[in-house]
Design a protein around this motif. Structure first.
Motif: not given
Length: 321
Positions: A51-68
């Motif tokens: 995931y370019l720009g988010r490589e290695g991000t934990p799945p839950a953290e990525l979704l939290e960022i997306g919800r915000a």
């Protein structure tokens, strides 16, 4: 029951595809509700990759960022499940598992898929940790380790060759699910893949780590990670209630799953219903699921504009007559 609210679009599923579609629609100034059950497919995984720009991000953290991010554009995100969807004059009436109902002019369904694993005791419990399925998602993390491929169909032959890109130590367990042709046996031998016959009895765990597999013969074959080829089955109950059934998807002549058909932009054959992510694209990784959600969101907005323009023209003609 009285409806709580009416939205331009209700997105069913709050993963990468759903949130990406909601983001596009929120930025288009649409009223959007995301209903998310909170059980993402990749929850057991430690990190999201490719995931370019988010490589290695934990799945839950990525979704939290997306919800915000979607909330910043007025999108509502609600925890729950849509239990039923029925046609209405506006579009769709949706019942939620908390007893509420909402109305939507359009639906974007991004409910993902279920990985149906081979029936081997202990396999499912380790899935997403040291039982893997996608080399592009997890291959680098188990590079140079001893990898075992658990056969569930003929595609395992290709899988054994594929994982050889990340390690020289690959063993293919036929698990009584595969009869090798002479041609396939030669390919595997040429690539240095060890072939083990006989059914697997169980996955062996030591100190909370995968240690290998025990065959029904009693022999334990040591491995540091296993690869299990699931059958990918779209989570399509809601779509089935609207007349959309999953269809078999093949790769190299082998059925590897069942997905809900749609055009390249996610439009289904049922008017007003779009799909994105793994429910329609079984091979989509997180970044491609997000791209599918964006495309579907943009097309939904265009579809709404066409409907609104038709209504405006009808009103204009009355006023001008």
């Amino acid at each position: 029951m009285e409806k709580t609210h009416e939205y331009d679009v209700v997105v069913v599923g709050g993963g990468a595809a759903g949130l990406s579609g909601a983001l596009a629609l929120g930025r288009a100034r649409r009223t959007v509700l995301v209903v998310d059950a909170g059980d993402p497919r990749n929850a057991p995984a430690g990190h999201v990759h490719n995931y370019l720009g988010r490589e290695g991000t934990p799945p839950a953290e990525l979704l939290e960022i997306g919800r915000a991010e979607v909330a910043a554009y007025g999108v509502e995100v609600r925890r729950g499940r849509v239990t039923t969807a029925t046609r209405s004059d506006v579009g769709f009436d949706l019942a939620l598992d908390d007893g509420a109902t909402v109305a939507a002019r359009r639906l974007l369904v991004t409910t993902g898929l279920t990985d149906v694993l081979p029936d081997v005791p202990g396999l499912a419990e380790r899935f997403g940790r040291d039982v893997l399925h996608c080399p592009y998602c997890h291959g680098f993390e188990v590079r140079d380790q001893a990898i075992g491929i658990v056969a569930s169909n003929a595609f395992a032959v290709h899988g054994a060759q594929l994982w050889g890109q990340w390690t020289d130590d690959v063993t293919l367990f036929l698990n009584d699910h595969l009869d090798l042709s002479p041609e396939d046996a030669e390919k595997l031998a040429a690539r240095g893949v060890t072939v083990v016959e006989g059914p697997i009895a169980e996955v062996v765990i030591e100190d909370d780590r995968l240690a290998g597999v025990r065959l029904q013969s009693g022999e334990v074959v040591r491995r540091e990670a296993l690869v299990a080829g699931p059958t990918f089955v779209a989570n399509s109950d809601l779509l089935s209630s609207l007349g959309l059934e999953p269809a078999a998807v093949e790769m190299n002549g082998v059925v590897f799953g069942y997905a809900v058909p749609a055009d390249p932009n996610g439009r289904t054959t049922v008017p007003g219903v779009w799909v994105a992510g793994n429910v329609t694209d079984l091979r989509a990784q997180v970044i491609s699921a997000a791209a599918g959600g964006l495309n579907a969101g943009a097309m939904i907005n265009m579809d709404l504009i066409e409907e609104e323009t038709a209504a405006a023209v009808a009103t204009y003609r009355k006023v001008s007559a």
